[in-house]
Design a protein around this motif. Structure first.
Motif, short mmCIF file in Angstrom:
data_model
loop_
_atom_site.label_atom_id
_atom_site.label_comp_id
_atom_site.label_asym_id
_atom_site.label_seq_id
_atom_site.Cartn_x
_atom_site.Cartn_y
_atom_site.Cartn_z
N PRO A 209 0.82 -1.22 0.00
CA PRO A 209 0.00 0.00 0.00
C PRO A 209 0.86 1.26 0.00
N PRO A 210 0.43 2.28 -0.75
CA PRO A 210 1.20 3.54 -0.78
C PRO A 210 0.90 4.41 0.43
N VAL A 211 1.77 5.39 0.67
CA VAL A 211 1.52 6.40 1.70
C VAL A 211 1.11 7.72 1.08
N THR A 385 -10.94 16.11 7.31
CA THR A 385 -10.11 16.06 6.11
C THR A 385 -9.52 17.44 5.91
N VAL A 386 -8.23 17.50 5.63
CA VAL A 386 -7.54 18.79 5.49
C VAL A 386 -6.93 18.90 4.11
N LEU A 387 -7.26 19.98 3.42
CA LEU A 387 -6.63 20.34 2.15
C LEU A 387 -5.68 21.49 2.46
N VAL A 399 -8.27 9.54 9.33
CA VAL A 399 -8.00 8.11 9.54
C VAL A 399 -6.85 7.72 8.62
N PRO A 400 -6.14 6.64 8.93
CA PRO A 400 -5.01 6.24 8.09
C PRO A 400 -5.44 5.98 6.65
N ALA A 401 -4.84 6.69 5.73
CA ALA A 401 -5.11 6.56 4.30
C ALA A 401 -4.00 7.31 3.57
N PRO A 402 -3.71 6.95 2.33
CA PRO A 402 -2.68 7.69 1.60
C PRO A 402 -3.03 9.17 1.47
N VAL A 403 -2.08 10.02 1.76
CA VAL A 403 -2.27 11.46 1.54
C VAL A 403 -2.27 11.69 0.03
#
Length: 482
Positions: A209-211, A385-387, A399-403
């Motif tokens: 899985p990517p980061v 969620t932050v842009l 939550v943990p997910a690829p940025v």
């Protein structure tokens, strides 16, 4: 979708593959791709002058083997050995067997760099931490001054591969040839500014899985909402926009312009700039406020130009408790620090570095130096969620997910009001049913494409309204096959 992986995962994947392959196979694959890229950049290899900056370990080995391949094609190749006793022995033997030279006098190497057509940066690889050592920094500076091209091996020496941080001196590459997968530091500023054009050479690894990930046109085609035969303006979604004030009516106009270019079927404006909005956009539904009395919406955008008065504080409390997704930008972010109302649905924050720093209690320079770490921290701290806007826009989930990193855009986007347009666009996508993660990353992508369209080639100043006007064309570009 372009994906980037953490160094630890890349190392594990390389180790797993090397156990199944003859010794040296992986390095030769990387060197072959590196040499082929250099040959393409040179055009004519025979008679060209190539200087290798060789540190210890495998990164230097990649450079040496690539140099050997170029020397066999008639290039004059010289390796500057920064740690002669630890230079890759097989790569060094291959270079010498092909007619290449090696020097240990770094002053002489600097003179060679001045006349080089290509400088290959193999000083440190993905294991490097911190800036360049004192002996390597003058070579990087010489490569930066040289008229020749600087090609980084896997990533420019001196940048952090996992974060893109640049804690000291670093190589500035024109091209980076990276192996197996992208490294996060190649896609996130400030490191991305040192990488130049990035070329990926597959070597057969599977790092899992990517980061980090970056959207392509094909990804947008699968994410953008398309009205069906039974759609009406309400089924497509209504986005509410709380923006502007007597002092800043333009912020309302710009946010509404972005919202109208999104996927929602209708835009409902709430605030004191209704006259300015309707004069520019008669199709917009307007209401003096407060938001709770304005009518039903599927998402709210709040913040651009609203100030910090009691009406603005009441408005943000109402939209946060409305039960629909909310995008908070600009003045709304300052108000968010003081409100006690917990969001009742998805929350999308769109700060620039200074606003993110204020929310985190740090300073702007710290955020800009470590953008990836800070966008993750802010997403966790605010459970949103932050842009994070900037030279590379990042979208992070709580939550943990690829940025997600946005690959589009231009420096001409650094103009007043462009963020208001982005907020309206992202809010419209929220109202149309996209998640906060998808709405933010798709909006950033389209926003960047629109800016490119508006500024043209080679580029000229644009206004925020130019960006808004170019959004429909950018949308068409993104979903048009080919």
């Amino acid at each position: 979708m372009r994906r980037a992986h953490a160094v630890a995962d890349v190392r594990d994947a390389e180790a797993a593959l090397m156990r199944r392959l003859p010794e040296g196979t992986l390095m030769r694959r990387a060197a072959a791709g590196l040499a082929a890229t250099c040959a393409g950049l040179l055009g004519r290899v025979y008679g060209s002058r190539v200087v290798l900056l060789v540190g210890s370990g495998d990164n230097g080995g990649d450079a040496l083997y690539a140099g050997a391949l170029l020397a066999r094609r008639g290039a004059g190749v010289t390796a500057a050995l920064l740690a002669p006793e630890r230079a890759h022995p097989g790569g060094l033997d291959a270079l010498r067997a092909a007619g290449g030279l090696a020097v240990t006098d770094l002053a002489a190497a600097t003179r060679l760099i001045d006349r080089a057509d290509v400088v290959l940066d193999g000083i440190v690889g993905i294991g490097g931490k911190g800036g360049l050592r004192d002996d390597a920094a003058p070579l990087a500076a010489a490569a930066d001054r040289s008229a020749g091209l600087t090609v980084a091996v896997d990533l420019p020496s001196g940048i952090d591969p996992d974060t893109g941080e640049v804690p000291g001196a670093a190589v500035r590459a024109d091209v980076t040839v990276t192996f197996g997968t992208h490294k996060p530091g190649l896609l996130v500023d400030p490191g991305a500014r040192y990488a130049g054009a990035v070329r990926l050479v597959p070597i057969g690894i599977d790092p899992g899985p990517p980061v980090l990930e970056a959207l392509h046109h094909s990804d947008l085609a699968g994410l953008l909402p398309v009205p069906g035969e039974l759609s009406d303006k309400y089924r497509r979604g209504v986005v509410g926009v709380v923006a502007g004030s007597a002092r800043y009516p333009g912020a309302a106009v710009l946010a509404v312009a972005g919202a109208l270019a999104g996927a929602a079927g209708a835009v409902r404006y709430v605030g004191p700039a209704a006259d300015a909005v309707v004069r520019r956009f008669p199709e917009v539904l307007v209401h003096a406020g407060p938001p709770a009395d304005a009518g039903r919406v599927q998402a709210w955008v709040i913040g651009p130009g609203i100030g910090d008065g009691s009406g603005a504080r009441e408005a943000i409390a109402q939209v946060l408790g409305s039960g629909v997704p909310v995008l908070v930008d600009a003045d709304g972010l300052a108000l968010l620090r003081d409100t006690t109302v917990e969001p009742s649905a998805e929350l999308l924050l769109t700060p620039h570095a200074g606003e993110a720093a204020a929310l985190l209690g740090t300073d702007r320079a710290a955020v800009e130096a470590a953008r990836l770490a800070h966008v993750r921290e802010l997403a966790r701290a605010r459970r949103a969620t932050v842009l994070l806007k900037g030279s590379t826009t990042l979208v992070a989930d709580p939550v943990p997910a690829p940025v997600r990193v946005n690959p589009t855009g231009t420096g001409w986007l650094a103009t007043a009001g462009s963020g208001d347009v982005l907020s309206g666009l992202a809010g419209s996508l929220l109202a149309a049913g996209l998640t906060a993660r998808d709405a933010g990353s798709v909006a950033a992508y389209l926003h960047g494409l629109a800016a490119r369209r508006a500024t043209g080639v080679p580029g000229a100043p644009i206004t925020a309204m130019d960006v808004a006007a170019a959004l429909p064309g950018a949308w068409r570009d993104a979903v048009t096959p080919g």
